[in-house]
Design a protein around this motif. Structure first.
Motif, mmCIF file in Angstrom:
data_model
loop_
_atom_site.group_PDB
_atom_site.id
_atom_site.type_symbol
_atom_site.label_atom_id
_atom_site.label_comp_id
_atom_site.label_asym_id
_atom_site.label_seq_id
_atom_site.Cartn_x
_atom_site.Cartn_y
_atom_site.Cartn_z
ATOM 1 N N THR A 5 0.825 -1.207 0.000
ATOM 2 C CA THR A 5 0.000 0.000 0.000
ATOM 3 C C THR A 5 0.860 1.257 0.000
ATOM 4 O O THR A 5 0.573 2.221 -0.727
ATOM 5 N N LEU A 35 1.088 4.200 -2.927
ATOM 6 C CA LEU A 35 0.746 5.587 -2.635
ATOM 7 C C LEU A 35 1.876 6.565 -2.949
ATOM 8 O O LEU A 35 1.660 7.774 -2.945
ATOM 9 N N THR A 36 3.087 6.038 -3.197
ATOM 10 C CA THR A 36 4.234 6.917 -3.407
ATOM 11 C C THR A 36 4.378 7.309 -4.869
ATOM 12 O O THR A 36 3.667 6.836 -5.745
ATOM 13 N N GLY A 60 3.778 4.421 -7.678
ATOM 14 C CA GLY A 60 2.368 4.516 -7.338
ATOM 15 C C GLY A 60 1.732 5.802 -7.832
ATOM 16 O O GLY A 60 2.213 6.438 -8.769
ATOM 17 N N ALA A 96 0.297 9.917 -3.874
ATOM 18 C CA ALA A 96 -0.590 10.553 -2.904
ATOM 19 C C ALA A 96 0.117 10.911 -1.606
ATOM 20 O O ALA A 96 -0.406 11.705 -0.818
ATOM 21 N N ILE A 137 -6.647 6.839 -9.407
ATOM 22 C CA ILE A 137 -7.623 6.512 -8.361
ATOM 23 C C ILE A 137 -8.939 6.020 -8.958
ATOM 24 O O ILE A 137 -9.493 4.991 -8.536
ATOM 25 N N TRP A 192 1.288 5.418 -11.918
ATOM 26 C CA TRP A 192 -0.077 5.616 -11.438
ATOM 27 C C TRP A 192 -1.061 4.619 -12.052
ATOM 28 O O TRP A 192 -2.207 4.528 -11.628
ATOM 29 N N CYS A 194 -2.855 1.836 -7.670
ATOM 30 C CA CYS A 194 -4.080 1.388 -6.991
ATOM 31 C C CYS A 194 -4.206 -0.128 -6.998
ATOM 32 O O CYS A 194 -4.827 -0.705 -6.100
ATOM 33 N N ILE A 210 -2.499 -1.241 -3.975
ATOM 34 C CA ILE A 210 -3.318 -0.962 -2.787
ATOM 35 C C ILE A 210 -4.418 -2.004 -2.641
ATOM 36 O O ILE A 210 -4.699 -2.488 -1.535
#
Length: 577
Positions: A192, A196-197, A201, A204, A244, A428, A432, A435
């Motif tokens: 996760t 998010l990095t 990722g 975020a 996202i 990107w 997700c 995640i």
């Protein structure tokens, strides 16, 4: 779709299906729910979740300078030396090929020989340690690039010895149950964090000075020197929202409705939208880096042979004794815990763990593939190879056998020739996905023994330290050490007080013993000792009275105990078969 069902059934009933233990193959240990087309789809999901490593590993490792030589007189570590930077660009392209090649070889072998749905590639974290600490930025670290590769090569063969002696397998099985379960949860949170990095990722979150982590979500060009997003730009990066909604929520909705290939669809959709240039979400902005990436992308098909970094090990390390030893030992303990934890967690995630022996099928072969992969990868100029937690993406798609890993390996092989395409999957697009896989792996937390603090606290520390230190190995170290310390103190106090001072709920503690069913020695050695001619093969065909005799012999040697129910159950071979 009848033809898919019929094809799955025919392949399952073929020698291929029996070898890989597909559902319907008739193998005594067939893996329920494993079907040929599902395995192929799962392999592609794993590959797309891992494809970022092709460019990211090359980018990170090339920062070491490779075999390029920066003159000692340089005041800026050759950051403005055109000749050095051109050499560095060549090393980067060498590493793109090397990364795809070693990932293809090791993943394919993991599937073919160990029959596990786990892909391998040069490890994230390990490559950063290799590039920025051992070799150092542009060669400013402990040892030269060639000496560091020698340490990696030797490490691989040490792993071979540890695997043959059964030490790596015993370590994984001897770890307390609460630590094993928490390892999977910790890896889920670790995934996760990665998702998010910025590096792999949606971007975020980012590191900060005032706080360890901070909300981000701005375009990379707005990041300050400290890597922090200005308040006015936070959560305004369109690529993050693209990831996202299409890579995240759309994928989740497709998974909820059991749409096959949901993860692959999400990754491909975001990637395709991100490839055109004149858009706010393009992966190829009009910057020097974006132009370079787009020029590479336009080639579509390109094969770059490994030139500058192939088999460059320096075997005379006498001048780097202490530094060489430090690099070797660090690689050894980080990699053994990292790979052991990942392999075990992925095996549990796909349901391949034998709860009686706490081992998984083909564990020795899996560890050997990893070990040889480390040494072979070093000959290609690559940092240590390890099992990838992104394999969870394929397992969540239904991957249960080695066909998944073989498909991922074939995809990596194809990417050697289509590197411009596969190296252009934006982070990107996969953030997700990581995640989502993390959330699936976190489900194991419900099985941890939270009632007794001697189990719960080490489990929690394992879960917390993995993502917060960005290291699976450190999480395992903290978990094992805290478990040992807490429970040793309780044991000493109990013995010193004659059994009068004990925690009120100690009866709720999960039992632990180093005498694990199956014994300490590897299976092949025990089979050879009892005269089994094909000792390299497992005992999957052993049933009935033979199984009872084997289990009794294990019990008598202290390796395990056989209950009366097991003996009764095994008295009729025809029922057992």
């Amino acid at each position: 779709m009848g033809w898919i069902h019929n094809t799955n059934l025919k392949i399952a009933q073929s020698p291929v299906g029996r070898y890989f233990r597909l559902d319907g193959s008739g193998h005594p240990k067939e893996r329920k729910g494993s079907y040929f087309f599902t395995e192929i789809r799962a392999g592609l999901a794993t590959f797309f979740a891992m494809a970022y490593i092709i460019s990211v590993n090359a980018s990170i490792t090339s920062q070491s300078g490779g075999t390029c030589v920066c003159p000692p007189t340089s005041t800026d570590l050759c950051d403005t030396d055109t000749e050095y930077l051109l050499c560095l660009q060549e090393v980067n392209r060498d590493l793109v090929t090397a990364t795809a090649a070693i990932a293809a070889l090791t993943s394919f072998c993991m599937g073919l020989f160990a029959n596990m749905p786990i892909a391998l590639a040069p490890g994230m974290g390990l490559n950063a340690y290799f590039a920025y600490t051992v070799v150092g930025y542009h060669g400013s670290g402990l040892v030269p690039y060639e000496v560091a590769l020698t340490a990696v090569f030797v490490e691989g063969f040490v792993f071979v010895a540890l695997t043959i002696l059964g030490i790596r397998q015993w370590l994984a099985r001897a770890i307390p149950a609460s630590i094993k379960l928490s390892t999977g949860v910790g890896i889920g949170l670790y995934l996760t964090i990665i998702g998010l990095t910025y590096s792999a990722g949606i971007g975020a979150i980012t590191g900060a000075q005032a706080t360890p982590l901070e909300l981000a979500g701005c375009a990379p060009e707005f990041l300050t020197e400290e890597g922090v997003c200005p308040n006015s730009e936070k959560m305004r990066n369109p690529t993050m929202w693209l990831g996202i909604f299409l890579g995240g929520f759309l994928t989740i909705c497709l998974m909820m409705y059991r749409v096959k290939g949901a993860i692959i669809f999400g990754i491909l959709l975001v990637s395709i939208i991100s490839w055109p240039r004149p858009t706010p979400v393009t992966y190829f902005p009009y910057t020097p880096l974006g132009n370079s990436s787009f020029d590479f992308f336009k080639k579509v098909v390109a094969f770059h042979p490994i030139g500058k970094i192939l088999a460059v090990q320096r075997w005379d390390v006498s001048g780097y004794g202490g530094q060489f030893g430090l690099a070797f030992i660090t690689f050894l303990y980080v990699d053994i815990l990292d790979c052991t934890g990942t392999l075990y967690s992925m095996a549990r995630f796909c349901g391949a763990i034998d709860e009686r022996t706490q081992d998984f099928e083909g564990s020795a072969v899996a560890y050997l593939v990893d070990a040889f992969g480390i040494s072979i990868g070093s000959l290609m100029g690559s940092p240590p190879v390890t099992a990838y937690i992104e394999s969870g993406a394929g397992i969540s798609e239904g991957g249960k056998t080695g066909l998944t890993a073989m498909c991922s390996g074939l995809a990596f092989f194809i990417s050697i020739f289509f590197a411009p395409i596969f190296a252009s999957i934006p982070p990107w697009a996969t953030g997700c996905t990581l995640i989502i896989v993390g959330s699936l792996m976190a489900q194991a937390a419900k099985d941890i023994n939270w009632r007794y603090m001697g189990d719960a606290i080490p489990a929690f520390l394992t879960i917390a330290v993995m993502p917060f230190t960005y290291s699976i190995a450190y999480g395992l170290i903290v978990g094992i050490l805290s478990y040992t310390l807490i429970n040793t103190i309780v044991y000493v106090i109990e013995k010193a007080s004659g059994g009068r001072i004990v925690p009120p709920n100690k009866h709720e503690k999960e039992p632990w013993t180093w005498r694990i069913p199956g014994g300490v020695l590897p299976g092949w050695l025990t089979r050879a000792a009892r005269g089994k001619k094909d000792f390299w093969k497992g005992d999957e065909q052993t049933t009935g009275i033979e199984e009872v005799v084997e289990r009794k012999s294990e019990a008598s040697s202290g390796a395990g105990r056989v209950g009366e129910a097991e003996v009764v159950k095994g008295e009729r071979p025809e029922k057992a078969a």
